[in-house]
Motif scaffolding. Structure first.
Motif, PDB file in Angstrom:
ATOM      1  N   LEU A  69     -31.632 -14.088  41.964  1.00  0.00           N
ATOM      2  CA  LEU A  69     -30.612 -14.876  42.659  1.00  0.00           C
ATOM      3  C   LEU A  69     -30.891 -16.373  42.613  1.00  0.00           C
ATOM      4  CD1 LEU A  69     -29.515 -13.005  45.913  1.00  0.00           C
ATOM      5  CD2 LEU A  69     -28.409 -13.085  43.676  1.00  0.00           C
ATOM      6  N   GLY A  70     -32.185 -16.732  42.549  1.00  0.00           N
ATOM      7  CA  GLY A  70     -32.528 -18.147  42.466  1.00  0.00           C
ATOM      8  C   GLY A  70     -31.882 -18.808  41.259  1.00  0.00           C
ATOM      9  N   HIS A  71     -31.862 -18.078  40.124  1.00  0.00           N
ATOM     10  CA  HIS A  71     -31.242 -18.631  38.919  1.00  0.00           C
ATOM     11  C   HIS A  71     -29.734 -18.751  39.048  1.00  0.00           C
ATOM     12  CE1 HIS A  71     -34.925 -16.454  37.260  1.00  0.00           C
ATOM     13  NE2 HIS A  71     -35.172 -17.722  37.017  1.00  0.00           N
ATOM     14  N   THR A  72     -29.158 -17.998  39.976  1.00  0.00           N
ATOM     15  CA  THR A  72     -27.692 -17.972  40.035  1.00  0.00           C
ATOM     16  C   THR A  72     -27.108 -19.123  40.842  1.00  0.00           C
ATOM     17  OG1 THR A  72     -27.495 -16.583  42.016  1.00  0.00           O
ATOM     18  CG2 THR A  72     -27.775 -15.444  39.886  1.00  0.00           C
ATOM     19  N   VAL A  73     -27.965 -19.926  41.477  1.00  0.00           N
ATOM     20  CA  VAL A  73     -27.463 -21.104  42.190  1.00  0.00           C
ATOM     21  C   VAL A  73     -26.658 -21.972  41.220  1.00  0.00           C
ATOM     22  CG1 VAL A  73     -28.148 -23.274  43.277  1.00  0.00           C
ATOM     23  CG2 VAL A  73     -29.253 -21.126  43.958  1.00  0.00           C
ATOM     24  N   VAL A  74     -27.247 -22.195  40.045  1.00  0.00           N
ATOM     25  CA  VAL A  74     -26.592 -23.025  39.035  1.00  0.00           C
ATOM     26  C   VAL A  74     -25.381 -22.297  38.456  1.00  0.00           C
ATOM     27  CG1 VAL A  74     -26.931 -23.969  36.724  1.00  0.00           C
ATOM     28  CG2 VAL A  74     -28.620 -24.427  38.505  1.00  0.00           C
ATOM     29  N   LEU A  75     -25.518 -20.990  38.224  1.00  0.00           N
ATOM     30  CA  LEU A  75     -24.391 -20.222  37.686  1.00  0.00           C
ATOM     31  C   LEU A  75     -23.211 -20.233  38.663  1.00  0.00           C
ATOM     32  CD1 LEU A  75     -26.306 -17.101  36.248  1.00  0.00           C
ATOM     33  CD2 LEU A  75     -25.356 -19.032  34.957  1.00  0.00           C
ATOM     34  N   THR A  76     -23.540 -20.139  39.945  1.00  0.00           N
ATOM     35  CA  THR A  76     -22.492 -20.150  40.972  1.00  0.00           C
ATOM     36  C   THR A  76     -21.731 -21.476  40.934  1.00  0.00           C
ATOM     37  OG1 THR A  76     -23.838 -18.695  42.334  1.00  0.00           O
ATOM     38  CG2 THR A  76     -22.073 -19.891  43.451  1.00  0.00           C
ATOM     39  N   LYS A  77     -22.497 -22.556  40.797  1.00  0.00           N
ATOM     40  CA  LYS A  77     -21.848 -23.876  40.695  1.00  0.00           C
ATOM     41  C   LYS A  77     -20.970 -23.945  39.457  1.00  0.00           C
ATOM     42  CE  LYS A  77     -22.389 -26.870  42.941  1.00  0.00           C
ATOM     43  NZ  LYS A  77     -21.547 -27.135  44.109  1.00  0.00           N
ATOM     44  N   LEU A  78     -21.480 -23.407  38.349  1.00  0.00           N
ATOM     45  CA  LEU A  78     -20.689 -23.425  37.119  1.00  0.00           C
ATOM     46  C   LEU A  78     -19.384 -22.654  37.308  1.00  0.00           C
ATOM     47  CD1 LEU A  78     -23.438 -22.834  34.389  1.00  0.00           C
ATOM     48  CD2 LEU A  78     -22.183 -24.950  34.822  1.00  0.00           C
ATOM     49  N   ARG A  79     -19.477 -21.522  38.006  1.00  0.00           N
ATOM     50  CA  ARG A  79     -18.271 -20.720  38.227  1.00  0.00           C
ATOM     51  C   ARG A  79     -17.256 -21.490  39.086  1.00  0.00           C
ATOM     52  NH1 ARG A  79     -15.971 -15.604  37.474  1.00  0.00           N
ATOM     53  NH2 ARG A  79     -13.871 -15.864  38.339  1.00  0.00           N
TER      54      ARG A  79
END
Lengths: 415, 415
Positions: B66-76
């Motif tokens: 989930l730590g890596h998904t902080v950036v992915l979430t922003k991208l989304r």
């Protein structure tokens, strides 16, 4: 890698190997490592396989002066021992120029310019080097092929900290002057040339020591026997004080004409002469030692200087041109008049004699008509002054007459 | 290049542009330069041309948490505004590995491994990203083609002094730890990716700021409009103290099963919940603010945490799996027994009743034969313990019986 220079046990090596070492070290600043070099020399002697001696050259400045020939002279001495010189043109980086685009005075060279400069350089260098024992190589042959990947792999073989030890980088960094990252790549490429060439020895100026050691380091990293390095001092210029350089005006270009070259060499101090003998002459050291003893015993050092001037002028021109230059020098040192010219006495009316008649009667011209032609052509000098008036009347007295370059007579017009 | 962040005059921009800015900045560490980003957003709105948002990825570690998904979430969130995400696989350097050969734990990856890792990563990332607004690119496409020459030209665009400002380089240099020259090349290549991609914004962790700024710098050097950079904080792990990482064990892998994921999220503190809402939820900020008000007014924060857990579990699994996980969680929080299960009273002799008969009479099994089959298959629990003995006799009393995952009954055996 430790760069100690352990004392090699000289007794283990043949007399010829020890002599080769002495020739290598003559006039040098530093040889690293002596023990390695002795081993390489001994191996070459045993196997008959010549050693590979590298000199890297920047193809941007093809017009060389005697200062540049210190290294060439050393290379020739090593060729005379049987070894091979690799004359390496650094065309790869020269064709990039200054990629930061900040230095507009250093545009990239085209392939044609590089080739042309290299040819000019080679032509000049072959006055010193033995062409049969010289390979001409261009480093683009292997540098291009490294690719982005190979270049990164190369850069992995050296640390930033060691790069910063290079004097100029250290000074610039400390002073807050900018160093571009690509400047770290150039010494690596120069070192990689030694890997590609499998060189046994690399020559350079003292200021090149860091780059020469890079070759040594990288060869070890790539699993090769490391090259030795030989640094030569910078030659003092005509003034005996500053290093020879174009900007100081204290130089002798190797394409300067023979008379100028000869005369410039004669102008140097006696101290500088001995230095130049060590660094520029092909004479064996024992001959130079003989000269020193002769001068100490009273011989005019000018005679020794003439021998040096003749040797160097012969190298860049010819024996005949050196003779001519020596003659010219002597002549000019006596106001342009040679010693031992014929003296001719002519009877002369008190109102004087016409120049044409004088030339004819002294035998300097076959006829007054021919004498007039010579005067019209600017070929006649009276007391070192060119004359143009064929109606000139010489009053009784003594004159030096010169026709062409070499025919002189001292004429006494006696009433 | 000055990196000031002048206050942009917000009144010059439309409401939707200002909202897009707020979405961009939500939870971020730093946006540089805000004014540039506003201009880019406004231009995109006016032209209908989506902005290009870059995320660089090292293809060596495809298993993300989930730590890596902080950036992915922003991208989304940015994709939902209409922009294009470029998912950039850094295969060029990954395939070189550690060229110094010193780090044997980092061998170069083969092209196949890179492709496979990238695919795994993409599969995982597409749980967050909108595939229709995502480009997948590999930087070997342009890095290889730079060649040795292009790489040198690239390296000319940055100084050693600025490179040394990077925190880790500075620390290592100061501590006397070695930095290989090739390590200076990697940030340049990463920056060059922005040039090749003409990116408008690059995202990264706070620790990547130096490299993100490199892209900005190099785009300017190559005559492009510079990208903005957006750094996101590192997510705190389950403990709420350390950053989420595998080695700390405080992580949630996005491929973990739904029940585990749900339960782990429910285990975090209320404070951390709000942080995760900011960084991981797609809910608009005003909804989250509402939740905060409700909790302040007395609502049980656990209900809000369940909503977060449902959202995240739905994202990586499905709505049904999230329902199931919520159910499972509730069940286990009550010792494995759901609320509101049927209560069945059965008459019972004093010596007790056989388990098979109880299952049949409560309707949990259609027959004693089937009951026996279920017991043999491990599908029957008595007071949460799986039973295996089909001859088991239950004494009079109260029991919770469970068949399969979902069928429960509270049974009272009454004499």
């Amino acid at each position: 890698m430790t760069e100690q220079n352990p004392t090699a046990n000289m007794e283990n090596f043949s007399r010829s190997v020890r002599e080769a070492l002495a020739i290598t070290q003559r006039g040098c600043e530093e040889l690293l490592l002596t023990a390695d070099w002795l081993r390489k020399l001994a191996r070459a002697e045993a196997s008959g396989q010549p050693l590979r001696i590298k000199l890297g050259l920047d193809p941007t400045a093809p017009d060389i002066h005697l200062g540049h020939t210190v290294v060439l002279t050393k290379l020739r001495q090593l060729q005379d021992l049987g070894h091979t010189v690799i004359f390496l043109i650094g065309d790869f980086t020269a064709r990039i120029g200054d990629p930061s685009g900040r230095n507009t005075t250093r545009p990239p060279l085209t392939a044609e310019q590089v080739k042309e400069n290299a040819e000019t350089y080679r032509e000049q260098a072959y006055k010193v080097l033995d062409p049969d024992k010289t390979e001409l190589r261009y480093n683009s042959q292997w540098s291009e092929h490294l690719g982005a990947r190979g270049l990164i792999e190369l850069a992995a073989h050296y640390t930033v900290a060691r790069m910063m030890e290079r004097n100029d980088f250290h000074a610039r960094f400390t002073a807050g002057h900018s160093i571009s990252v690509h400047e770290f790549i150039y010494p690596l490429l120069q070192g990689y040339d030694s890997v590609a060439l499998k060189s046994d020895l690399e020559l350079g100026g003292t200021d090149q020591k860091f780059n020469l050691l890079m070759g040594r380091h990288l060869q070890q990293e790539y699993g090769q026997e490391p090259q030795c390095i030989l640094t030569m001092p910078l030659l003092e210029g005509l003034d005996g004080v500053d290093k020879m350089s174009k900007s100081k005006g204290n130089y002798i270009g190797i394409t300067e004409n023979a008379n100028t070259m000869f005369a410039k060499i004669l102008s140097i101090s006696d101290d500088l002469m001995w230095r130049w003998y060590t660094l520029l002459s092909m004479r064996p050291l024992h001959e130079i030692d003989d000269f020193k003893r002769q001068v100490a015993a009273g011989r005019n050092p000018k005679e020794i200087k003439v021998l040096l001037a003749r040797e160097i002028t012969t190298r860049y021109h010819s024996g005949a041109a050196a003779d001519e230059a020596a003659h010219d020098f002597e002549l000019r040192s006596r106001g342009g008049v040679p010693e031992n010219i014929p003296e001719i006495q002519l009877p002369c009316p008190t109102e004087g004699l016409g120049i044409g008649l004088v030339l004819k009667q002294t035998g300097l011209a076959p006829s007054t008509k021919e004498a007039n032609r010579l005067i019209a052509g600017g070929g006649v000098r009276l007391n070192s002054e060119t004359i143009s008036d064929r109606a000139l009347i010489l009053a009784p007295g003594s004159y030096v007459l010169q026709v062409g370059k070499r025919r002189f007579a001292r004429v006494l017009l006696k009433v």
